[in-house]
Write a protein that holds these residues in place. Structure first.
Motif, PDB file in Angstrom:
ATOM      1  N   LEU A 191       0.836  -1.193   0.000  1.00 44.76           N
ATOM      2  CA  LEU A 191       0.000   0.000   0.000  1.00 44.76           C
ATOM      3  C   LEU A 191       0.872   1.245   0.000  1.00 44.76           C
ATOM      4  O   LEU A 191       1.775   1.378   0.825  1.00 44.76           O
ATOM      5  N   GLU A 192       0.598   2.140  -0.942  1.00 48.18           N
ATOM      6  CA  GLU A 192       1.273   3.432  -0.991  1.00 48.18           C
ATOM      7  C   GLU A 192       0.208   4.515  -0.880  1.00 48.18           C
ATOM      8  O   GLU A 192      -0.615   4.684  -1.777  1.00 48.18           O
ATOM      9  N   LEU A 193       0.225   5.207   0.245  1.00 54.30           N
ATOM     10  CA  LEU A 193      -0.762   6.243   0.512  1.00 54.30           C
ATOM     11  C   LEU A 193      -0.080   7.513   0.990  1.00 54.30           C
ATOM     12  O   LEU A 193       0.847   7.457   1.809  1.00 54.30           O
ATOM     13  N   ASP A 194      -0.543   8.636   0.502  1.00 52.41           N
ATOM     14  CA  ASP A 194      -0.121   9.911   1.058  1.00 52.41           C
ATOM     15  C   ASP A 194      -0.694   9.989   2.478  1.00 52.41           C
ATOM     16  O   ASP A 194      -1.907   9.851   2.667  1.00 52.41           O
ATOM     17  N   PRO A 195       0.156  10.193   3.496  1.00 54.63           N
ATOM     18  CA  PRO A 195      -0.368  10.263   4.875  1.00 54.63           C
ATOM     19  C   PRO A 195      -1.474  11.294   5.039  1.00 54.63           C
ATOM     20  O   PRO A 195      -2.348  11.149   5.901  1.00 54.63           O
ATOM     21  N   GLY A 196      -1.459  12.330   4.205  1.00 53.66           N
ATOM     22  CA  GLY A 196      -2.494  13.344   4.302  1.00 53.66           C
ATOM     23  C   GLY A 196      -3.873  12.810   3.977  1.00 53.66           C
ATOM     24  O   GLY A 196      -4.876  13.307   4.507  1.00 53.66           O
ATOM     25  N   VAL A 197      -3.945  11.798   3.109  1.00 55.82           N
ATOM     26  CA  VAL A 197      -5.243  11.199   2.768  1.00 55.82           C
ATOM     27  C   VAL A 197      -5.853  10.541   3.993  1.00 55.82           C
ATOM     28  O   VAL A 197      -7.047  10.704   4.286  1.00 55.82           O
ATOM     29  N   LEU A 198      -5.048   9.803   4.733  1.00 55.02           N
ATOM     30  CA  LEU A 198      -5.541   9.140   5.945  1.00 55.02           C
ATOM     31  C   LEU A 198      -5.947  10.155   7.012  1.00 55.02           C
ATOM     32  O   LEU A 198      -7.012  10.028   7.620  1.00 55.02           O
ATOM     33  N   SER A 199      -5.109  11.149   7.243  1.00 53.67           N
ATOM     34  CA  SER A 199      -5.413  12.114   8.311  1.00 53.67           C
ATOM     35  C   SER A 199      -6.652  12.931   7.972  1.00 53.67           C
ATOM     36  O   SER A 199      -7.474  13.225   8.857  1.00 53.67           O
ATOM     37  N   ALA A 244     -12.383  13.273   1.151  1.00 55.91           N
ATOM     38  CA  ALA A 244     -11.186  12.524   1.555  1.00 55.91           C
ATOM     39  C   ALA A 244     -11.507  11.052   1.765  1.00 55.91           C
ATOM     40  O   ALA A 244     -10.716  10.177   1.415  1.00 55.91           O
ATOM     41  N   CYS A 245     -12.668  10.766   2.351  1.00 54.26           N
ATOM     42  CA  CYS A 245     -13.067   9.367   2.558  1.00 54.26           C
ATOM     43  C   CYS A 245     -13.239   8.647   1.218  1.00 54.26           C
ATOM     44  O   CYS A 245     -12.828   7.492   1.065  1.00 54.26           O
ATOM     45  N   LEU A 246     -13.828   9.325   0.248  1.00 47.56           N
ATOM     46  CA  LEU A 246     -14.011   8.713  -1.064  1.00 47.56           C
ATOM     47  C   LEU A 246     -12.674   8.568  -1.788  1.00 47.56           C
ATOM     48  O   LEU A 246     -12.443   7.563  -2.485  1.00 47.56           O
ATOM     49  N   ARG A 247     -11.778   9.530  -1.618  1.00 49.51           N
ATOM     50  CA  ARG A 247     -10.449   9.415  -2.220  1.00 49.51           C
ATOM     51  C   ARG A 247      -9.685   8.244  -1.599  1.00 49.51           C
ATOM     52  O   ARG A 247      -9.030   7.458  -2.307  1.00 49.51           O
TER      53      ARG A 247
END
Length: 223
Positions: free
Chosen positions: A24-32, A65-68
């Motif tokens: 999994l590669e995620l921008d931490p900003g997406v999660l926060s 953000a949740c949908l992204r």
């Protein structure tokens, strides 16, 4: 339906519960940002906070953000399976709980074993679920080893197209499996037949953060 590199946790006539690891590669900003959206309206600093978003209620204007996050997770964990087996997953829910839930807020945190219902279930069509642990903390998952066919043979009532309370027979065996926490490069998930295996998540502090995806699968045509 179940990847060859899955760690099968439980099976009867076919794999029913399997633990998987996905890169999994995620921008931490997406999660926060998704966490912030889920907890909107919850008072910061309180002993318990809960954010719960059903996939069918997610709106681009209110939950971008949740949908992204959902799209990123689906692209990296589900697209290969969808292409291989010709099935389609959709977001079932996102859930974030921080702290120890009080009894009056159990709702989606209810700790009773259950079978998932769905209007599309038939004698051969079941609900396949992938539950991803987005928290850095592990998540415990309890399931019963008797499946819906065993419950039916024992005369135990259960819901199929709408939810019904489930009372496991006396002496039923249950097991607990841990879903490891997210790392910088991977996410762990539990894939299981949610309409077949009695199950429930256990609400351990300090938090749990979950994404759940589901698909209807015909066991008569899908291995």
């Amino acid at each position: 339906m179940f990847a060859h590199d899955s760690q099968v946790v439980h099976r009867t006539r076919s794999p029913l519960v399997a633990l998987e690891r996905h890169r999994l590669e995620l921008d931490p900003g997406v999660l926060s940002t998704a966490r912030h959206e889920l907890l909107a309206g919850e008072e910061a600093g309180t002993d318990f906070r809960l954010g719960f978003l059903l996939g069918v209620e997610a709106e681009a204007g209110r939950h971008p953000a949740c949908l992204r996050l959902s799209r990123k997770l689906q692209e990296q964990t589900l697209c290969p399976l969808e292409e291989a087996d010709g099935i389609s997953f959709g977001l079932s829910f996102l859930k974030l709980a921080i702290g120890d839930p009080p009894a009056e807020r159990e709702g989606p945190l209810y700790e009773g074993p259950h079978l998932d219902s769905h209007p599309g279930l038939t004698e051969s069509v079941e609900l396949l679920r992938l539950l991803l642990n987005l928290s850095v903390h592990p998540r415990r998952f309890l399931f019963a080893t008797n499946d819906r066919w065993g419950l039916e043979a024992a005369g135990v009532p259960y819901g199929r197209r709408e939810f019904a309370p489930l009372a496991l027979p006396a002496g039923s065996e249950t097991r607990v499996v841990g879903i490891p926490g997210r790392t910088e490069t991977s996410v762990y998930g539990l894939k299981f037949l949610a309409s077949v295996v009695p199950h429930v998540g256990l609400n351990d502090p300090p938090e749990h953060f979950l994404a759940s995806f589901e698909s209807l699968v015909d066991l008569g045509t899908t291995e």
